[in-house]
Design a protein around this motif. Structure first.
Motif, PDB file in Angstrom:
ATOM      1  N   MET A 338       0.824  -1.190  -0.130  1.00  0.00           N
ATOM      2  CA  MET A 338      -0.041   0.025  -0.109  1.00  0.00           C
ATOM      3  C   MET A 338       0.927   1.365   0.136  1.00  0.00           C
ATOM      4  N   ILE A 339       0.443   2.112  -0.842  1.00  0.00           N
ATOM      5  CA  ILE A 339       1.355   3.466  -0.993  1.00  0.00           C
ATOM      6  C   ILE A 339       0.592   4.640  -0.451  1.00  0.00           C
ATOM      7  N   LYS A 340       1.319   5.408   0.332  1.00  0.00           N
ATOM      8  CA  LYS A 340       0.711   6.826   0.863  1.00  0.00           C
ATOM      9  C   LYS A 340       1.960   7.821   0.696  1.00  0.00           C
ATOM     10  N   PHE A 341       1.522   9.145   0.732  1.00  0.00           N
ATOM     11  CA  PHE A 341       2.420  10.109   0.810  1.00  0.00           C
ATOM     12  C   PHE A 341       2.979   9.819   2.187  1.00  0.00           C
ATOM     13  N   ARG A 342       4.601  10.100   2.328  1.00  0.00           N
ATOM     14  CA  ARG A 342       5.217   9.954   3.575  1.00  0.00           C
ATOM     15  C   ARG A 342       4.855  11.061   4.503  1.00  0.00           C
ATOM     16  N   SER A 343       4.453  10.705   5.685  1.00  0.00           N
ATOM     17  CA  SER A 343       3.929  11.874   6.725  1.00  0.00           C
ATOM     18  C   SER A 343       4.920  11.537   7.991  1.00  0.00           C
ATOM     19  N   MET A 344       5.883  10.722   7.987  1.00  0.00           N
ATOM     20  CA  MET A 344       6.754  10.516   9.092  1.00  0.00           C
ATOM     21  C   MET A 344       8.060  10.624   8.914  1.00  0.00           C
ATOM     22  N   VAL A 345       8.950  10.724   9.706  1.00  0.00           N
ATOM     23  CA  VAL A 345      10.321  10.578   9.391  1.00  0.00           C
ATOM     24  C   VAL A 345      10.562   9.254   8.871  1.00  0.00           C
ATOM     25  N   VAL A 346      11.878   9.117   8.316  1.00  0.00           N
ATOM     26  CA  VAL A 346      12.421   7.810   7.572  1.00  0.00           C
ATOM     27  C   VAL A 346      12.543   6.502   8.659  1.00  0.00           C
ATOM     28  N   ASP A 347      12.837   6.908   9.667  1.00  0.00           N
ATOM     29  CA  ASP A 347      13.156   5.688  10.670  1.00  0.00           C
ATOM     30  C   ASP A 347      11.914   5.714  11.547  1.00  0.00           C
ATOM     31  N   ALA A 348      10.699   5.946  11.147  1.00  0.00           N
ATOM     32  CA  ALA A 348       9.511   5.886  11.814  1.00  0.00           C
ATOM     33  C   ALA A 348       9.155   4.449  12.325  1.00  0.00           C
ATOM     34  N   GLU A 388      -3.374   9.860   1.764  1.00  0.00           N
ATOM     35  CA  GLU A 388      -3.891   8.478   1.528  1.00  0.00           C
ATOM     36  C   GLU A 388      -4.331   8.469  -0.120  1.00  0.00           C
ATOM     37  N   LEU A 389      -4.323   9.806  -0.622  1.00  0.00           N
ATOM     38  CA  LEU A 389      -4.365   9.982  -2.148  1.00  0.00           C
ATOM     39  C   LEU A 389      -3.770   8.792  -3.064  1.00  0.00           C
ATOM     40  N   PRO A 390      -2.403   8.564  -2.881  1.00  0.00           N
ATOM     41  CA  PRO A 390      -1.716   7.719  -3.663  1.00  0.00           C
ATOM     42  C   PRO A 390      -2.527   6.365  -3.617  1.00  0.00           C
ATOM     43  N   GLN A 391      -3.309   6.151  -2.698  1.00  0.00           N
ATOM     44  CA  GLN A 391      -3.869   4.690  -2.803  1.00  0.00           C
ATOM     45  C   GLN A 391      -4.827   4.551  -3.863  1.00  0.00           C
ATOM     46  N   LEU A 392      -5.227   5.779  -4.649  1.00  0.00           N
ATOM     47  CA  LEU A 392      -5.794   5.759  -5.712  1.00  0.00           C
ATOM     48  C   LEU A 392      -5.267   4.917  -6.922  1.00  0.00           C
ATOM     49  N   PHE A 393      -3.842   4.676  -7.008  1.00  0.00           N
ATOM     50  CA  PHE A 393      -3.042   3.829  -8.015  1.00  0.00           C
ATOM     51  C   PHE A 393      -3.241   2.648  -7.350  1.00  0.00           C
ATOM     52  N   ASN A 394      -3.417   2.115  -5.988  1.00  0.00           N
ATOM     53  CA  ASN A 394      -3.742   1.038  -5.641  1.00  0.00           C
ATOM     54  C   ASN A 394      -5.050   0.140  -6.262  1.00  0.00           C
ATOM     55  N   VAL A 395      -5.786   1.208  -6.178  1.00  0.00           N
ATOM     56  CA  VAL A 395      -7.154   1.061  -6.646  1.00  0.00           C
ATOM     57  C   VAL A 395      -7.076   0.723  -8.318  1.00  0.00           C
ATOM     58  N   LEU A 396      -6.399   1.373  -8.902  1.00  0.00           N
ATOM     59  CA  LEU A 396      -6.209   1.127 -10.362  1.00  0.00           C
ATOM     60  C   LEU A 396      -5.686  -0.262 -10.619  1.00  0.00           C
ATOM     61  N   VAL A 397      -4.692  -0.770  -9.730  1.00  0.00           N
ATOM     62  CA  VAL A 397      -4.172  -2.050 -10.160  1.00  0.00           C
ATOM     63  C   VAL A 397      -4.761  -3.049  -9.471  1.00  0.00           C
TER      64      VAL A 397
END
Length: 481
Positions: A338-348, A388-397
């Motif tokens: 599942m893909i999302k825009f990153r909203s946390m630091v890299v080592d979250a 969560e908007l990038p999850q629209l690409f999860n919907v497409l696939v």
């Protein structure tokens, strides 16, 4: 003024308001359609070419108003909760214009299509909007305990407690439990005393039940599971309540079952309730997939400038990738990224163990209201669910759907109980009942209940309603952190 008139005063006022509002909307729609189609020519005369539409407009408006009454759209029991009110308004309107079309065809009456094409959508849209606004007004009163039906609960202690708790939680339904009556069960139930409902009796005779109803001044009686009454007694009770203008409600021990799955059949005078098996058949799966593809593709095209701006802000805000990829469990236990825009630091993920003691989530959910791992732009994105908007690409696939249960983590699925695994019978969703019902404020039990309800009662119309409610929930940012 007698007792029944006093109790039903709010119903009379609400029905009167609905009649006035319906009349105003219908006149507005019909008059507007007439003006747009034929204009306001000052030289117009009754004997002119278009004079018949004056009388047609008056007849149409009056008939439309009467049809709403004939379809019982102003009954108090359907106001404030559920889709029945909207369905009846739509049915009355569509039947009316269907009659107009049939009449025009049979008698070769030339009806201006532009006139009808304006009046119907304008009037129907106006009526539905007016009903929605009045429903919001009614809901405000009901949250304060006003404009509700006083309900006496008749049945076994455990069933009464469950029904009472549900009605108290869902005040917008308009039922306020005021007393309990447990025929055939004289034991003092701790469950009943804990919810504060007085128990008015245990006798199984009709006159004793009627006396209890009068004492608590109930508007309706709900007969629920565990009631120890002979069918003849219930029938006599129904007759007596009808004579007193008091409602009789049968509340079977069915929970989280949507209306379309419930069907009644009369067999030898017995109303048998059939509950169909929840299945998402091949045709329904195709319809849901097509709906997902069309809407997701349209949203991606429409929101592409916003997606680009968010991606740039995430990149400038903190070091690391723009997108965050996480393994989730989807349809029938399959895993996907599942893909999302990153909203946390890299080592979250690595810092998660340091924050376990601060967990504010419920059950298996890990949530912290002021999570120190969230970036500056990440807090804003989470508040309005923009991450969560990038999850629209999860919907497409095809790994996700627009609407469905919350996509769980593999470690959550490992400890699922058997009934919770039913969440995996449909694809997880970008949004769902959990999103529009509280988001992070939900308890684990409520989250599971809502997801299972969706799985058991899926419909395309339900998906549309959830999508519309999602926009409202996101703009309000309630329960998001």
């Amino acid at each position: 003024m007698n007792l029944v008139e006093t109790r039903s005063d709010w119903r009379v006022r609400t029905s009167r308001t609905l009649r006035i509002v319906d009349g105003f909307v219908i006149v507005w729609a019909v008059a507007g359609a007439y003006c747009i189609r034929f204009g306001l020519d000052s030289s117009f005369t009754i004997s002119g070419q278009d004079s018949s539409y004056v009388w047609l407009s008056m007849l149409l408006a009056m008939t439309w108003w009467l049809m709403l009454g004939a379809w019982s759209t102003r009954q108090s029991r359907i106001l404030g909760s559920g889709p029945d009110e909207y369905k009846r308004v739509a049915a009355a309107s569509l039947w009316l214009f269907g009659f107009v079309a049939i009449f025009s065809y049979l008698f070769r009456v030339e009806t201006a299509r532009g006139y009808v094409g304006i009046a119907l959508p304008a009037g129907l849209g106006g009526l539905l909007l007016a009903r929605w606004l009045l429903r919001q007004h009614l809901s405000v009163h009901r949250q304060k305990g006003r404009r509700m039906s006083r309900l006496m609960l008749l049945g076994g202690p455990s069933a009464i407690v469950h029904l009472a708790a549900t009605l108290v939680r869902e005040k917008h339904a308009g039922y306020m439990p005021v007393a309990a009556y447990t025929p055939g069960d004289s034991s003092l139930s701790h469950e009943l005393t804990s919810i504060g409902l007085p128990v008015l009796g245990h006798e199984s005779e009709t006159h004793a039940i009627l006396d209890a109803i009068e004492r608590c001044e109930a508007d309706a009686v709900a007969v629920t599971a565990g009631v120890q009454l002979h069918p003849t007694t219930i029938r006599q009770l129904g007759w007596e309540l009808a004579d007193r203008n008091i409602g009789l409600i049968m509340a079977p021990a069915l929970t989280d079952i949507a209306g379309p799955r419930i069907h009644t059949q009369q067999v030898a005078g017995l109303p048998l309730i059939h509950v169909t098996t929840p299945t998402l058949e091949a045709g329904q799966r195709v319809a849901k997939r097509l709906f997902d593809l069309v809407v997701a593709a349209g949203l991606i095209g429409l929101l592409s400038p916003l997606l680009a701006v968010i991606a740039l802000l995430v990149k400038l805000d903190s070091p690391g990738p723009v997108l965050f990829r996480q393994e989730r469990v989807g349809f029938e236990g399959s895993h996907f990224k599942m893909i999302k825009f990153r909203s946390m630091v890299v080592d979250a993920e690595a810092r998660l163990s340091e924050l376990t003691h601060r967990n504010e989530g419920h059950g298996l959910l890990f949530k912290i209201r002021n999570d120190p791992r969230i970036t500056r732009i990440g807090g804003f994105l989470r508040r309005y669910s923009l991450d969560e908007l990038p999850q629209l690409f999860n919907v497409l696939v095809g790994s996700m759907s627009l609407v469905g249960p919350r996509p769980p983590l593999p470690k959550e699925v490992e400890v699922y109980e058997q009934d919770v695994r039913r969440r995996l019978l449909v694809k997880p969703g970008v949004t769902g009942l959990w999103q529009v019902s509280g988001r992070s404020n939900l308890s684990w039990q409520d989250s599971v209940r809502l997801d299972l309800y969706y799985v058991e009662n899926w419909s395309l119309a339900g998906d549309l309603i959830i999508l519309l409610r999602t926009a409202r929930a996101v703009l309000g940012s309630h329960g998001a952190y």
